[in-house]
Design an enzyme around this catalytic site. Structure first.
Site, PDB file in Angstrom:
ATOM      1  N   GLU A  66      -2.287   8.743   5.011  1.00  0.00           N
ATOM      2  CA  GLU A  66      -2.273   9.496   3.708  1.00  0.00           C
ATOM      3  C   GLU A  66      -3.802  10.574   3.738  1.00  0.00           C
ATOM      4  OE1 GLU A  66      -3.426   9.061  -0.824  1.00  0.00           O
ATOM      5  OE2 GLU A  66      -3.687   7.235   0.409  1.00  0.00           O
ATOM      6  N   SER A 119      -6.489   3.976   0.473  1.00  0.00           N
ATOM      7  CA  SER A 119      -5.457   3.704   1.429  1.00  0.00           C
ATOM      8  C   SER A 119      -5.403   4.553   2.278  1.00  0.00           C
ATOM      9  CB  SER A 119      -3.878   4.219   0.726  1.00  0.00           C
ATOM     10  OG  SER A 119      -4.078   3.347  -0.536  1.00  0.00           O
ATOM     11  N   ARG A 153       1.970  11.878  -3.612  1.00  0.00           N
ATOM     12  CA  ARG A 153       0.919  12.136  -2.793  1.00  0.00           C
ATOM     13  C   ARG A 153       0.877  13.617  -2.107  1.00  0.00           C
ATOM     14  NH1 ARG A 153      -0.577   7.764  -4.957  1.00  0.00           N
ATOM     15  NH2 ARG A 153      -1.972   6.310  -3.738  1.00  0.00           N
TER      16      ARG A 153
HETATM   17  N1  EPU Z   1       0.420  -6.143   0.268  1.00  0.00           N
HETATM   18  C1  EPU Z   1       0.346  -7.484   1.111  1.00  0.00           C
HETATM   19  N2  EPU Z   1      -0.653  -7.373   1.967  1.00  0.00           N
HETATM   20  C2  EPU Z   1      -1.526  -6.271   1.847  1.00  0.00           C
HETATM   21  C3  EPU Z   1      -1.516  -5.258   1.025  1.00  0.00           C
HETATM   22  C4  EPU Z   1      -0.594  -5.216   0.162  1.00  0.00           C
HETATM   23  O1  EPU Z   1       1.220  -8.318   1.018  1.00  0.00           O
HETATM   24  O2  EPU Z   1      -2.501  -6.493   2.713  1.00  0.00           O
HETATM   25  C5  EPU Z   1       1.536  -6.168  -0.759  1.00  0.00           C
HETATM   26  C6  EPU Z   1       1.041  -6.587  -2.237  1.00  0.00           C
HETATM   27  O3  EPU Z   1       1.060  -8.203  -2.442  1.00  0.00           O
HETATM   28  C7  EPU Z   1       1.971  -5.926  -3.059  1.00  0.00           C
HETATM   29  C8  EPU Z   1       2.468  -4.670  -2.254  1.00  0.00           C
HETATM   30  O4  EPU Z   1       2.140  -4.983  -0.910  1.00  0.00           O
HETATM   31  O5  EPU Z   1       3.254  -6.699  -3.449  1.00  0.00           O
HETATM   32  C9  EPU Z   1       1.894  -3.341  -2.859  1.00  0.00           C
HETATM   33  O6  EPU Z   1       0.350  -3.783  -2.808  1.00  0.00           O
HETATM   34  P1  EPU Z   1      -0.252  -2.816  -3.744  1.00  0.00           P
HETATM   35  O7  EPU Z   1      -0.060  -3.085  -5.315  1.00  0.00           O
HETATM   36  O8  EPU Z   1      -1.891  -3.200  -3.649  1.00  0.00           O
HETATM   37  O9  EPU Z   1      -0.467  -1.231  -3.695  1.00  0.00           O
HETATM   38  P2  EPU Z   1      -0.070  -0.312  -2.382  1.00  0.00           P
HETATM   39  O10 EPU Z   1       1.362   0.181  -2.301  1.00  0.00           O
HETATM   40  O11 EPU Z   1      -0.606  -0.992  -1.334  1.00  0.00           O
HETATM   41  C10 EPU Z   1      -0.705   1.856  -3.888  1.00  0.00           C
HETATM   42  C11 EPU Z   1      -1.632   2.903  -3.401  1.00  0.00           C
HETATM   43  C12 EPU Z   1      -3.128   2.603  -3.999  1.00  0.00           C
HETATM   44  C13 EPU Z   1      -2.782   2.143  -5.408  1.00  0.00           C
HETATM   45  C14 EPU Z   1      -2.019   0.913  -5.388  1.00  0.00           C
HETATM   46  C15 EPU Z   1      -1.720   0.400  -6.819  1.00  0.00           C
HETATM   47  C16 EPU Z   1      -0.772   4.235  -1.753  1.00  0.00           C
HETATM   48  C17 EPU Z   1      -0.852   4.835  -0.333  1.00  0.00           C
HETATM   49  N3  EPU Z   1      -1.753   3.608  -2.206  1.00  0.00           N
HETATM   50  O12 EPU Z   1      -1.070   0.885  -2.506  1.00  0.00           O
HETATM   51  O13 EPU Z   1      -3.806   3.884  -3.853  1.00  0.00           O
HETATM   52  O14 EPU Z   1      -4.296   1.765  -5.749  1.00  0.00           O
HETATM   53  O15 EPU Z   1      -0.547   1.381  -4.884  1.00  0.00           O
HETATM   54  O16 EPU Z   1      -0.888   1.186  -7.667  1.00  0.00           O
HETATM   55  O17 EPU Z   1       0.359   4.876  -2.400  1.00  0.00           O
HETATM   56  C18 EPU Z   1      -5.238   4.953  -2.419  1.00  0.00           C
HETATM   57  O18 EPU Z   1      -4.304   5.955  -2.571  1.00  0.00           O
HETATM   58  O19 EPU Z   1      -6.317   5.342  -1.980  1.00  0.00           O
HETATM   59  C19 EPU Z   1      -4.945   3.859  -3.421  1.00  0.00           C
HETATM   60  C20 EPU Z   1      -5.877   2.707  -3.227  1.00  0.00           C
END
Ligand code: EPU
Length: 332
Positions: A328, A233, A161
């Protein structure tokens, strides 16, 4: 070219903040941008679709927006293509175009809101792929003198990012075109999260089916800004040292994590969820009930309400895990 004074930005920011810009200019070509540079005065903000920012109030300066369009094949080899895209193209229109033509590389980035120019500033990423993996060149114009400059991928200093356009050169250049390197024989990336589970037992997985799976995952987890204001995010996922990670893991053996260069990345959404914030709200600012990393405008929220919620969450995460998380979303 459009050039307005005291222009309302409500429809130009996905958080739905009802704010005004002193001047708003939308240009259609590099020539128009070059011509308007001498007319710029005071603070200048170059915006894309406004899907990753939070206005803290009215903007007492000039907002620039690119409407430079076009998707053009500029080079083709036996297995690769270079595709030059106007900064004002909608990102997902470009992804749809690539997938329709059978060109691989961006299908995991399906349905990310925003425009092509911002993909190169923000190094957008999802489901195991980042824009930096496919960006070959970035064409930009110096906003102080109209000079054009081409940045190679390495010159953009890409990281999670992050890019040179968000740091050392912040506010100095307007991106006019981005050239992406796509594959004729796509190499599918299916390792992240539940992509494979969503794809099910399909015999032949294609970039079309990957795009559809990503669209289904995003639609199930992320709020539609047309229905509920948000900027995706709200926080970045922090990277902590291995020692810190191991000490937290002792108490939370189920904690998800990713090994990355320099340490271990812990999903901020998981930590916010553990703090009990998922689906909760403070005033008219809320935490999305399906993905705690996303803050939402429950209707008429002010930026102060969103920021208060943000600060409260950061404090709670710090108190529970001893980790600082950072927005972010760009706050303007
Ligand atoms: N999780 C939870 N509870 C929640 C949210 C997440 O337990 O409320 C856990 C999920 O179960 C999973 C882990 O946290 O084990 C990661 O969650 P997720 O795969 O949804 O991804 P993230 O790390 O929360 C990032 C990006 C997203 C992108 C997803 C998928 C960032 C800041 N965000 O989210 O990007 O879609 O990975 O690759 O890196 C964005 O930037 O706007 C965005 C949506």
């Amino acid at each position: 070219m459009k050039d307005y004074t005291n222009y309302n930005l409500l429809n130009h920011n996905t958080f739905g903040m009802d704010v005004t810009a002193r001047r708003y200019v939308e240009y259609d070509s590099e020539e128009e941008l070059e011509a308007l540079i001498p007319t710029l005065s005071g603070v200048v903000l170059h915006m894309g679709a406004g899907s990753n920012l939070l206005f803290k109030g009215d903007f007492d300066g000039t907002v620039l927006h690119s409407a430079i369009k076009g998707i053009e094949l500029v080079e083709e080899t036996a297995d690769e293509l270079l595709v030059r895209v106007g900064a004002g193209e909608v990102w997902d229109d470009f992804v749809a175009w690539a997938v329709e033509h059978g060109y691989g590389g961006v299908e995991n980035l399906s349905l990310i809101p925003g425009e092509v120019g911002a993909s190169a500033v923000q190094n957008i990423g999802a489901y195991g792929v980042e824009a930096k993996d496919v960006i070959a060149l970035v064409e930009a114009m110096d906003l102080s003198n109209g000079q054009k400059r081409i940045f190679g991928n390495l010159e953009c200093n890409y990281a999670y990012r992050q890019s040179i356009f968000k740091n050392q050169l912040k506010g100095k250049y307007a991106i006019t075109h981005v050239t992406y390197r796509l594959q004729k024989l796509p190499i599918l990336k299916l390792e992240y999260g539940n992509i494979k589970a969503v794809l099910g037992n399909q015999e032949k997985v294609s970039i079309q089916s990957v795009r559809q799976a990503i669209i289904d995952i995003r639609n199930a987890k992320l709020p539609d800004p047309k229905v509920q204001g948000n900027a995706g995010s709200f926080f970045m996922n922090p990277v902590v040292s291995r020692e810190k990670f191991l000490s937290i893991q002792k108490d939370y053996p189920q904690m998800p994590f990713y090994e990355v260069e320099g340490g271990v990345k812990i999903p901020a959404g998981w930590m916010i969820d553990q703090c009990g914030w998922k689906g909760k709200s403070l005033g008219r600012a809320g935490v999305h009930d399906k993905q705690a990393l996303v803050l939402v405008n429950l209707g008429g929220a002010t930026s102060d309400e969103i920021i208060t919620l943000c600060n409260t969450i950061c404090k709670d995460v710090h108190d529970k895990f001893g980790i600082d998380i950072h927005p972010e979303v760009n706050m303007i």
